[in-house]
Structure formats: C-alpha cells, structure tokens
Design an enzyme around this catalytic site. Structure first.
Site, PDB file in Angstrom:
ATOM      1  N   LEU A  64       1.827 -11.792  -8.365  1.00 58.64           N
ATOM      2  CA  LEU A  64       1.464 -12.892  -9.242  1.00 58.64           C
ATOM      3  C   LEU A  64       2.130 -12.254 -10.931  1.00 58.64           C
ATOM      4  O   LEU A  64       1.162 -11.809 -11.447  1.00 58.64           O
ATOM      5  CB  LEU A  64       0.018 -14.116  -9.745  1.00 58.64           C
ATOM      6  CG  LEU A  64       0.182 -14.331  -8.093  1.00 58.64           C
ATOM      7  CD1 LEU A  64      -1.187 -15.005  -8.044  1.00 58.64           C
ATOM      8  CD2 LEU A  64       0.771 -14.919  -7.427  1.00 58.64           C
TER       9      LEU A  64
ATOM     10  N   GLY B 262      -5.825  -7.215  -2.321  1.00 63.32           N
ATOM     11  CA  GLY B 262      -6.887  -7.172  -2.961  1.00 63.32           C
ATOM     12  C   GLY B 262      -6.266  -8.648  -4.263  1.00 63.32           C
ATOM     13  O   GLY B 262      -4.975  -8.641  -4.916  1.00 63.32           O
ATOM     14  N   GLY B 263      -7.736  -8.526  -5.270  1.00 63.82           N
ATOM     15  CA  GLY B 263      -6.860  -9.560  -7.102  1.00 63.82           C
ATOM     16  C   GLY B 263      -5.804 -10.563  -6.926  1.00 63.82           C
ATOM     17  O   GLY B 263      -5.941 -11.553  -5.722  1.00 63.82           O
ATOM     18  N   ASP B 264      -4.661 -10.249  -7.343  1.00 64.62           N
ATOM     19  CA  ASP B 264      -3.530 -11.598  -6.990  1.00 64.62           C
ATOM     20  C   ASP B 264      -2.616 -10.004  -6.241  1.00 64.62           C
ATOM     21  O   ASP B 264      -1.388 -10.611  -6.483  1.00 64.62           O
ATOM     22  CB  ASP B 264      -3.136 -11.064  -8.896  1.00 64.62           C
ATOM     23  CG  ASP B 264      -2.485 -10.634  -9.455  1.00 64.62           C
ATOM     24  OD1 ASP B 264      -2.946  -9.241  -9.197  1.00 64.62           O
ATOM     25  OD2 ASP B 264      -1.806 -10.846 -10.464  1.00 64.62           O
ATOM     26  N   GLU B 265      -2.765  -9.247  -5.396  1.00 66.02           N
ATOM     27  CA  GLU B 265      -2.210  -8.428  -4.910  1.00 66.02           C
ATOM     28  C   GLU B 265      -2.307  -9.426  -3.182  1.00 66.02           C
ATOM     29  O   GLU B 265      -3.293  -9.292  -2.750  1.00 66.02           O
ATOM     30  CB  GLU B 265      -2.134  -7.216  -4.470  1.00 66.02           C
ATOM     31  CG  GLU B 265      -1.574  -6.043  -6.114  1.00 66.02           C
ATOM     32  CD  GLU B 265      -2.255  -5.126  -6.163  1.00 66.02           C
ATOM     33  OE1 GLU B 265      -2.152  -4.899  -5.024  1.00 66.02           O
ATOM     34  OE2 GLU B 265      -1.766  -4.815  -6.809  1.00 66.02           O
TER      35      GLU B 265
END
Length: 333
Positions: A209, A249-252
């Site tokens: 993102l 994970g996160g925005d991945e």
C-alpha cells in the site's frame, strides 16, 4: 430374563438330591428365588447402562436382527415411532429406511443397503463419519461380538469437528482480514511452483500500500485496521477463485496467480488491481485514495523455488515504488 431363570433352575436341580425333605425343598426354593432376583438385578443394571450410554447404541443378534436400541440413538438419528411399531427392525430394514430418506446421500437405495450389509458381514471392527441431511456429523462405530452378533454406536461429533475446522482456519488465516496468512500462502506457492517446474506458467504478485502510514498516524490504528479489512475485500474481488490473496504482514500483501497462458495475463491482473485502488476508500468518514504498487515474478522463467520468486517479486516491487508508485513492474535480471 426367562432364559436366565431356566439356567438358574437347571444349575440348582443339579445340586439338589433326588430325595429332599420339606426343609430342604424350602431352602432350595429360597436359593432359586435369590438367583432369579439376582438375574433381574443384572438385567436392570444392563438396561440402565445402555440408556445412560453417552451416545446411541444398538445391538444385533447373529441374524442381524435388532434386539436393543437406546433412546439416545432414536433421538440422534430421528427414528420415528412407527419404525418400531412391529418390534425392532432388522439391520437390513434399518439400512433401507435410512437410504430411502436420504441419510446416505444420492444413489440407488439397494446399492447403499448392499454396501453397508457387506461391511457388517465382513465381521471386522470399523469406524467412519457421515453427515446427516440436517448437518449433524455422526461418528459410527461397529464391533462384531461373540456368537455372531454386532453392536453399533453413534456419537454426535458436530461441534468437535466444527471446533477443529475453526482452529485449522485460524492457524492458516490472518486474524484481522481473514485472508490466508504467510503459512498458507507458502503452501499454495509451493504447490504452484511444483506445477511450474513441469511447464505451467504462474505469477507471484508482491503488493504494498502506498499511503497506509498516514492513515495510522492521522486517524489511529483502529481506522487503519478497518482500512486493511476493506483492502482485503477489494483484493478478493479482483482475483479468480483459484488464485490466492494473502496478507504477509502489516500493509504487505501477495497473490499467487495460477492457470495463466502468458505474461500479459499477469499484467492484466496487476492493472485491474491498481485501477481499483485509484477509487477512494472511506477512512473515518473521509474519502481517502490509498494507492498500490505491485512487483511481479514469473515461473518458471524467473525461478523455480518459492524463495527465489518472492525475492524477485520484492525486487520488482521496489522498482515500482521508486519509480513513482501506483504502478507495477515485472522482475528483470
């Protein structure tokens, strides 16, 4: 019980002298009464055990005629009262009744009956599960007994199986977005790479993102979590059923795209996703254009191992982000 009484009388007669006085006769009658009452008590105890058994239980004699069926089995398997109107049914009658009402799924009734009778006549212990038309999952256990009879038990394992399915799902899916997690993604990627080694074309898309951090900083982590859920929904809507979208994970995020004919199929998917992310999301009631960058690696051309493909897709993603974001690039050596 009559059989038990006759046996007791026979044992008693063998131990009583031919010439027996009044006192001896009275003693013998008393002993016989005790034996009969003992037999009755054993029968009552057996009945109590059967009715309090935690599952359904039924007993069949050597001719496969039912002689015992507890109430729990009747309730669990929805046996109507008229099934027992003329006494206990035979095993064949019971199988036919179940087949006719769809308990065993589609297929010829007599074929269902024959298969189940053949299983019992093998006289081997067996266990299997079947799902009833109402969704109940029943564990069925059969055990041959001495003398040619058979005992069958039934347990409702619906909740247990649902719990197991829930645990398995949780182990392989992201808790926030319900997308496949890194573990499941790795499994799917490994399977796709195995096909690529035999010549099938597939693509790995690495997605990031473009403007997620400002959402967390400006609106808080709850708003960020809500946005990630919306992102997951938008990604699901962009792929086919047999492709895998995962949150790493996160925005991945990442996608395993299989069943493609040429490189342009991967380009078309990346373009479609990027176009969708040009439409604004709603963050805390405010329209917000998030943007997305994509890196793509192809197998077998760019590699035939999962790690190699992920690394090269990540390198292609870096090029997309450094080149202005909101675009996609293929890996180039």
């Amino acid at each position: 019980m009559a059989m038990a009484s006759r046996g007791a009388v026979g044992a008693l007669e063998a131990s009583v002298p031919a010439r027996l006085g009044t006192a001896g006769l009275a003693e013998a009658i008393g002993r016989m009464a005790q034996l009969v009452e003992h037999s009755r008590e054993r029968i009552r105890l057996l009945e109590a055990v059967i009715e309090n058994f935690p599952g359904g239980v039924s007993l069949f004699d050597q001719d496969l005629n039912m002689v015992i069926c507890n109430q729990r089995q009747r309730t669990l398997l929805d046996y109507p009262d008229d099934l027992f109107a003329n006494g206990y049914p035979s095993m064949e009658m019971l199988f036919r009744f179940n087949a006719e009402r769809g308990e065993y799924g589609p297929g010829e009734v007599e074929l269902h009956v024959a298969r189940r009778l053949a299983l019992v006549r093998q006289r081997e212990a067996h266990v299997y599960e079947r799902t009833r038309p109402n969704g109940t999952i029943v564990e069925v256990r059969g055990m041959p007994i001495d003398g040619g009879g058979f005992v069958t038990t039934y347990f409702d394992v619906t909740e247990q199986r649902r719990d197991q399915a829930t645990i398995a799902h949780m182990a392989h899916h992201d808790a926030l977005t319900d997308l496949p997690n890194r573990m499941l993604f790795s499994d799917r990627l490994h399977s796709a790479v195995a096909l690529a080694r035999r010549g099938a074309l597939m693509a790995v898309h690495y997605l990031d993102l473009d403007k997620f951090k400002p959402v967390n900083d400006g609106f808080g982590h709850k708003a960020g979590d809500r946005l990630l859920i919306d992102v997951a929904a938008r990604l699901r809507g962009a792929v086919r059923d047999h492709d895998t979208v995962a949150r790493l994970g996160g925005d991945e995020f990442a996608i395993v795209q299989t069943g493609i004919a040429e490189k342009t199929d991967a380009a078309a998917l990346a373009s479609r996703i990027i176009d969708r992310f040009r439409e604004p999301f709603t963050v805390a009631g405010t329209p917000f254009v998030l943007g997305l960058s994509v890196g793509i690696a192809l197998a077998p051309g760019d590699g035939v191992t999962s790690d190699d493909l992920l690394q090269k897709a990540d390198m292609a993603l870096y090029r997309s982000k450094s080149g202005g974001r909101g675009t996609f690039h293929f890996f180039e050596a």
